[in-house]
Each structure stands twice: as C-alpha cells, then as structure tokens.
Scaffold this motif. Structure first.
Motif, mmCIF file in Angstrom:
data_model
loop_
_atom_site.group_PDB
_atom_site.id
_atom_site.type_symbol
_atom_site.label_atom_id
_atom_site.label_comp_id
_atom_site.label_asym_id
_atom_site.label_seq_id
_atom_site.Cartn_x
_atom_site.Cartn_y
_atom_site.Cartn_z
ATOM 1 N N GLY A 157 41.368 42.460 37.825
ATOM 2 C CA GLY A 157 41.176 41.916 36.967
ATOM 3 C C GLY A 157 41.994 40.258 37.785
ATOM 4 N N ALA A 158 41.308 39.846 38.875
ATOM 5 C CA ALA A 158 42.284 39.226 38.926
ATOM 6 C C ALA A 158 41.540 37.760 39.537
ATOM 7 C CB ALA A 158 43.563 38.999 39.569
ATOM 8 N N PRO A 159 41.767 36.511 39.978
ATOM 9 C CA PRO A 159 40.645 36.221 39.846
ATOM 10 C C PRO A 159 40.619 35.551 41.357
ATOM 11 C CG PRO A 159 42.086 34.329 38.720
ATOM 12 C CD PRO A 159 42.403 35.905 38.594
ATOM 13 N N VAL A 160 42.325 35.367 41.859
ATOM 14 C CA VAL A 160 42.324 35.107 43.042
ATOM 15 C C VAL A 160 43.333 35.740 43.968
ATOM 16 C CG1 VAL A 160 43.314 32.712 44.277
ATOM 17 C CG2 VAL A 160 42.120 32.540 42.268
ATOM 18 N N ALA A 161 43.338 36.256 45.602
ATOM 19 C CA ALA A 161 44.238 36.602 46.100
ATOM 20 C C ALA A 161 44.232 36.258 47.285
ATOM 21 C CB ALA A 161 43.350 37.923 46.293
ATOM 22 N N VAL A 162 45.244 37.221 47.862
ATOM 23 C CA VAL A 162 46.574 35.961 49.283
ATOM 24 C C VAL A 162 45.558 37.426 50.217
ATOM 25 C CG1 VAL A 162 47.837 35.612 50.299
ATOM 26 C CG2 VAL A 162 48.101 34.623 48.107
ATOM 27 N N ALA A 163 45.099 36.370 51.096
ATOM 28 C CA ALA A 163 45.459 37.495 52.267
ATOM 29 C C ALA A 163 45.973 38.292 53.277
ATOM 30 C CB ALA A 163 43.715 37.708 53.067
ATOM 31 N N VAL A 207 49.988 38.323 41.644
ATOM 32 C CA VAL A 207 48.696 37.246 43.044
ATOM 33 C C VAL A 207 48.049 39.367 44.101
ATOM 34 C CG1 VAL A 207 48.204 36.045 44.195
ATOM 35 C CG2 VAL A 207 49.851 35.209 42.625
ATOM 36 N N PRO A 208 47.590 39.681 44.022
ATOM 37 C CA PRO A 208 47.038 40.549 44.849
ATOM 38 C C PRO A 208 47.288 40.231 45.919
ATOM 39 C CG PRO A 208 45.433 40.464 43.357
ATOM 40 C CD PRO A 208 46.622 39.462 43.107
ATOM 41 N N VAL A 209 47.772 41.078 47.381
ATOM 42 C CA VAL A 209 47.125 40.902 48.575
ATOM 43 C C VAL A 209 46.241 42.132 48.977
ATOM 44 C CG1 VAL A 209 48.240 41.531 50.446
ATOM 45 C CG2 VAL A 209 49.877 39.937 48.582
ATOM 46 N N LEU A 210 45.057 41.351 49.833
ATOM 47 C CA LEU A 210 44.009 42.064 50.437
ATOM 48 C C LEU A 210 43.705 41.776 51.309
ATOM 49 C CD1 LEU A 210 41.047 40.982 47.537
ATOM 50 C CD2 LEU A 210 43.079 43.080 47.194
ATOM 51 N N GLY A 211 43.249 43.465 52.437
ATOM 52 C CA GLY A 211 42.980 43.108 53.210
ATOM 53 C C GLY A 211 41.443 42.838 53.959
ATOM 54 N N THR A 212 40.585 42.836 54.557
ATOM 55 C CA THR A 212 39.378 42.227 54.625
ATOM 56 C C THR A 212 38.954 42.792 56.044
ATOM 57 O OG1 THR A 212 37.443 40.432 54.438
ATOM 58 C CG2 THR A 212 39.336 40.428 55.514
ATOM 59 N N LEU A 272 52.414 31.416 50.641
ATOM 60 C CA LEU A 272 51.334 30.771 49.327
ATOM 61 C C LEU A 272 51.530 31.696 48.304
ATOM 62 C CD1 LEU A 272 48.080 30.868 51.416
ATOM 63 C CD2 LEU A 272 50.062 29.365 51.483
ATOM 64 N N ARG A 273 52.348 33.309 48.482
ATOM 65 C CA ARG A 273 51.872 34.286 46.610
ATOM 66 C C ARG A 273 53.298 33.100 45.871
ATOM 67 N NH1 ARG A 273 53.992 38.295 47.582
ATOM 68 N NH2 ARG A 273 53.282 39.382 45.705
#
Length: 415
Positions: free
Chosen positions: A212-218, A353-358, A341-342
């Motif tokens: 439910g978030a529009p933006v995340a930090v990697a 602010v979610p933190v995601l790997g990719t 950034l967060r």
C-alpha cells in the motif's frame, strides 16, 4: 507536492517521449547507437539546454547534465571536497519493452530540477542529471554497458568487440553513429565528480501494491548473470532422416529450457531462456547448431551459481559449450545514503517507507560496486509487469516519485 507548472513539465516530457521507438506491439525498440537512440539523446540534450545545464559526455557516451552556480567549476568543487549528487537513469529499452523502465527515472530527474528552481532552492553541491547509454544490453548482449565501461567493470576491448544479431560490432556501431571507438574506456574523471547517485525506477514486481505504498527505498540487487549455451548438431533433411540417425541440436536446447525451470525452482532462484539462434533455421532442416542464452538470478549467490552449474552439466551431455557473458554478485546499496533517503522521506521505526530488494540489474548497482555511494527509489507498479508493453505506473504514483526524489535531492544538495 508538485506545483502546476512542475506537473505540466513532467507530463509534457512524458508525452514527448511516447512516440520514439514505439512498435506495433505497443512496446518500444530503443537500442544503443541506433536512429532511435540518437533521437533520444538529442531530446535529452535539448531538455538540458532548455534548463541551462552544462551537458558533458564521458568516455562511453553517457550524458551528464550539470547544474552548478557556485564558485568555480564542478571540478573545482570536487577538488575542494564538494563532489556532486547525480540522479537519472536510462532511455534505451529491451525488445518490445515498456515505457517506464528507464525513462521514468530520466523524466523524473529533469522534473526535480524544475521543482527545485520553482521552490527557489540553490544547490550547495553540484547536481547532475544523467542518461546512461545501453543499460538494457538489448543490442550487444551485456547489460549496463555504459556504466560498466566507465567503472572498468568491462574493458573497452571487450565492449567494442561485442556484436549484435546482424554481426555489427559495437565499434562499428559507434563509427556509424559518428563517434570515435578509440575514446571508449574507463573514466575516473567522470566518476570523481559523483559523490552520491540516486536512481529512481519503476518497480519491477508488485510488492508495493501489497504494501500500500507508492514509493520504496532499495536495499540491494540480487546476484545475476547471463550465459550462452552452444549446442552442436548435424544439418540434415527433416523428412528423410530417420530419428535414430539424427544429431539434432534442438534437443539439447529443449532440455536446457525445461531444466532451467525445474532446477531454479528447487534452488529458490529464477532462470530464463529468452533468446535463441538456430542454424540453418529452416522449417524442414534439422538444426546443426542452436545457441540459447540463459539469465539466472536469486537472493542467494551460491544457489544461483549452483543452478547454472547443474544446467552446465546437463548441457555437457549434449556436447554443449557454455560461456559466461556477464556476472554481477550481490550488490548492496550504500547503507548511510539509503538511510538518509528514508529519513528525508519521514520514515520512522515502523518502516513507513518500505525497503525492497530487487532481482533486476541497474546502473546504480554498477556504480555501487565501483565504490560510488548509490541508492535507489522504486515507484509502484500495479501489475508487476516489466520488460513488456503492459508495464505501467499510475500518473499519481509517478508524481509521488518525483516528490520523493525532490525531497531526497533537496536534503542531499543543501547545507
């Protein structure tokens, strides 16, 4: 929040890029050092000139547009211990790729310049918007070629020797584009100007929908690589050659395709065979050679390597030779920069602010590996689809991405 003029600037640039390289599928074919690439580079140069930015190219042709109104030049600022902040992404695409992968980051970054000026903010550090060349590797087979060469992750000799499906080398393509292949190489001077790099990118996956978030930090990029499998055979007539007499190169390739799925599943990885070349390529001819390209990735480096080694062993039973064309180990983004950034985005201990790997590679990862403090922001992708004409992001989420990047850049370039 974006003001009306800044919003209009984003929307205009997005509309301007829409027709460039678009094909019948609705996707894009924007390959390095082609007519479409030239058009995109000219568009970028024009947008930078309209903003009074100082556009320079590095030794691989990556375009850096600098904003610095402080004393002296950008290089003077670097010598005085004040290196710049760079933002941006790329404009090229995979075959029939989507509109957002790359261009969203470039358009958003140019819009950040508009937003800062609209707010009357004067950077205390040099600020650059960058357009990296050949990020997708769609033409010559190696992703992030522009950043790999300037960081020394790929030698100029290897880069210039890469060929496309028509046998045209990168060196020849550069000449055809009016460029000097002799200038290609590692570029310490270009890297020295960059004290931090932040790349905004459309999410390639759909985690942000569930969060439910529009933006995340990697947080990091999974280890990933590409391998070429060459299967030998013997050409013969499809109608007159008995099955038991055949040496059909396609059988080994078929085993690779099926095996990649099965082996990757058992090891918690992903593996894809997305490109194939068949010789002689006739419907009524038994293949004398089949070449398939494997892409494999996963959160665990050892499991990715084990996946490829098992497939290599299986391919050996068919007489195949296997060549590693690229490999990138796990890339962790700069923890201090990512945390900053967060913090700038108002994140608290509950990870608002979610933190995601990719599992997708990016120029930011190449710079991070080379020691440049780098971080990424992801913008929500409601379908999770990428590298496809169906790739998408809502307009409001794109604008939220610009707002987030503006907030982060403001924090990074002001005292």
């Amino acid at each position: 929040m974006m003001t009306a003029p800044v919003t209009a600037s984003f929307d205009r640039m997005w509309a301007d890029l829409g027709p460039v390289g678009r094909v019948g599928s609705g996707g894009y074919r924007r390959f390095a050092w082609t007519r479409e690439d030239h058009t995109l580079r000219e568009w970028f140069a024009g947008e930078c000139a309209a903003r009074g930015l100082d556009l320079v190219e590095d030794r691989m042709g990556n375009q850096w547009a600098w904003w610095w109104d402080g004393p002296g030049t950008v290089d003077d600022a670097v010598r005085q211990g004040n290196p710049g902040v760079a933002i941006g992404s790329h404009l090229d695409s995979v075959p029939d790729g989507g509109a957002y992968d790359g261009p969203l980051g470039v358009v958003s970054s140019l819009t950040v310049v508009d937003a800062l000026r609209e707010s009357g903010i004067q950077p205390d550090r040099p600020l650059a918007v960058v357009n990296f060349v050949d990020e997708e590797g769609a033409r010559f087979g190696v992703a992030c070629a522009g950043s790999r060469v300037i960081t020394g992750a790929m030698t100029a000799e290897r880069a210039l020797g890469l060929t496309d499906h028509d046998g045209v080398s990168m060196a020849d393509a550069l000449v055809a584009a009016g460029r000097d292949p002799g200038a290609v190489g590692r570029d310490e001077e270009a890297l020295r100007r960059v004290g931090a790099f932040v790349e905004l990118h459309v999410e390639q996956g759909r985690a942000l929908v569930d969060l439910g978030a529009p933006v995340a930090v990697a947080s990091d990029i999974w280890p990933h690589g590409r391998w070429r499998f060459d299967f030998p055979g013997e050409a013969n007539h499809a109608g007159t050659t008995r099955l038991e007499d055949r040496q059909d190169a396609m059988l080994g390739y078929a085993d690779l395709v099926l095996g990649a799925r099965r082996v990757a599943q058992t090891r918690g990885c992903v593996a894809t065979v997305g490109k194939v070349a068949v010789t002689p390529g006739g419907v009524n001819a038994i293949p004398s050679q089949v070449t398939g390209w494997l892409d494999s990735r996963g959160a665990d480096e050892g499991q990715v390597r084990a996946t490829v080694e098992e497939l290599r062993s299986r391919a050996g039973d068919f007489g195949a030779t296997v060549t590693e064309e690229s490999w990138t180990a796990t890339t962790r983004f700069d923890e201090g920069l990512s945390n900053r950034l967060r913090t700038a985005l108002g994140s608290d201990e509950e990870l608002s602010v979610p933190v995601l790997g990719t599992g997708a590679g990016h120029d930011a990862g190449i710079l991070a590996t080379a020691g440049v403090p780098a971080a990424m922001l992801f913008v929500r992708n409601p379908t999770g689809v990428s590298h496809s004409p169906e790739e998408f992001a809502e307009r409001d989420d794109c604008h939220a991405g610009v707002d987030a990047l503006t907030t982060c850049v403001t924090d990074l370039v002001t005292s």
